[in-house]
Design an enzyme around this catalytic site. Structure first.
Site, PDB file in Angstrom:
ATOM      1  N   LYS A 100    -122.386  77.820 -82.063  1.00 20.75           N
ATOM      2  CA  LYS A 100    -122.639  79.201 -82.480  1.00 20.75           C
ATOM      3  C   LYS A 100    -121.311  79.899 -82.756  1.00 20.75           C
ATOM      4  O   LYS A 100    -120.255  79.515 -82.235  1.00 20.75           O
ATOM      5  CB  LYS A 100    -123.428  79.976 -81.425  1.00 20.75           C
ATOM      6  CG  LYS A 100    -122.686  80.269 -80.110  1.00 20.75           C
ATOM      7  CD  LYS A 100    -121.795  81.493 -80.142  1.00 20.75           C
ATOM      8  CE  LYS A 100    -120.903  81.573 -78.914  1.00 20.75           C
ATOM      9  NZ  LYS A 100    -119.828  82.580 -79.053  1.00 20.75           N
ATOM     10  N   ASP A 133    -124.947  82.485 -72.254  1.00 22.06           N
ATOM     11  CA  ASP A 133    -125.223  82.113 -73.647  1.00 22.06           C
ATOM     12  C   ASP A 133    -126.409  81.156 -73.790  1.00 22.06           C
ATOM     13  O   ASP A 133    -126.875  80.919 -74.904  1.00 22.06           O
ATOM     14  CB  ASP A 133    -123.999  81.448 -74.280  1.00 22.06           C
ATOM     15  CG  ASP A 133    -122.955  82.445 -74.760  1.00 22.06           C
ATOM     16  OD1 ASP A 133    -123.294  83.630 -74.898  1.00 22.06           O
ATOM     17  OD2 ASP A 133    -121.803  82.030 -74.994  1.00 22.06           O
TER      18      ASP A 133
END
Length: 296
Positions: free
Chosen positions: A15, A141
């Protein structure tokens, strides 16, 4: 609980942060964030299998990584098996492609892939919310890495809102060899913000750009409040950013707490020329050309 699949392959997607803002510090010491996350096609591959040997057994293509409770993927397997009373032995092999300690959520994404993969192997006993609840205990996350795509992340990273898909483009990642401690970066940010006027992202403008598919506004608004802090610790970040801008990138930003820098390109040939340049430099081992990933 019995497995419906004896083997499964799961993918762990990197990401980037199209924006990263820190709103303040919470009473528990965590930082309250507001950031726009985007997953990439660059990914690790995790192969999961059941066996008759109790416990979790892990191997990894990168021998520098631990393969025990110090690895988030291993801990994710333990967490899932404990939560859903899995008595089978589980072996997992991690084929590592995402750079380590890079600001790309590689470890969190590996953990999310293990949770998602085991859930599929055992007939999906966990809902999406239940998987996210397991994930946030492993790392802030992880819930996003379960969700994937384009998303607004708030709180400590656990409050997620799906967003319209970001416009397609090419994304060049360049990671310097030097890194910095995430804890040190946040500590230095807390000190810096007391004395310096930090540039914050206009998150609402970026959200509007995403809703309209407005690529130009999106790339012009890329902003990460941690970038000046990590740049002070890793001077190569500034060198990489300046070079990418000279090579024609539409927008350039450090991802997460760094040190990886990403550049977005609408033109594939310009992106390939920039990649070719960095592959001839000391940054070649940390250079990856990829694109945005959106789950189906």
């Amino acid at each position: 609980m019995n497995a419906i699949l004896s083997a499964h392959t799961a993918y762990a997607y990197a990401k980037i942060n199209l924006s990263l803002d820190i709103l303040g510090t919470l009473p528990n010491g965590y930082h309250e964030v507001r950031m726009i996350m985007q997953s990439l096609q660059l990914h690790d591959t995790i192969t999961l299998k059941t066996n008759d040997i109790p416990g979790i057994t892990m191997t990894c293509s990168d021998t520098s990584l631990p393969v025990d409770e110090h690895n988030l993927a291993y801990r994710a397997a333990v967490s899932f098996c404990e939560a859903y009373k899995i008595s089978d032995g589980i072996t997992l092999h991690l084929e590592k492609k995402i750079p380590i300690a890079a600001g790309l959520a590689g470890g969190s994404s590996d953990a999310a892939a293990v949770l998602r993969g085991l859930n599929e192997m055992y007939g999906c006993p966990a809902t999406s919310d239940e998987l996210a609840a397991l994930g946030v205990k492993l790392g802030a996350d992880v819930p996003y890495c379960l969700m994937l795509g384009t998303a607004l992340s708030e709180g400590i990273g656990e409050r997620l809102t799906a967003l319209p898909s970001a416009p397609d483009c090419h994304c060049l990642l360049v990671k310097p060899a030097a890194g910095a401690s995430t804890k040190q970066i946040y500590t230095d940010y807390d000190a810096l913000v007391q004395t310096t006027d930090i540039k914050h992202p206009d998150t609402d403008a970026l959200l509007s750009a995403l809703s309209k598919g407005d690529y130009n506004t999106l790339v012009s608004g890329l902003c990460n409040v941690l970038e000046p802090v990590t740049m002070g610790l890793v001077p190569d970040i500034a060198v990489i950013k300046n070079t990418l801008q000279m090579l024609g990138a539409d927008g350039v930003l450090m991802s997460g707490s760094g040190p990886t820098v990403f550049a977005l390109f609408s033109d594939p040939e310009t992106a390939k020329r920039a990649e070719a340049h960095f592959l001839q430099t000391e940054y070649a081992p940390g250079t990856f050309l990829t694109e945005f990933y959106q789950p189906e």
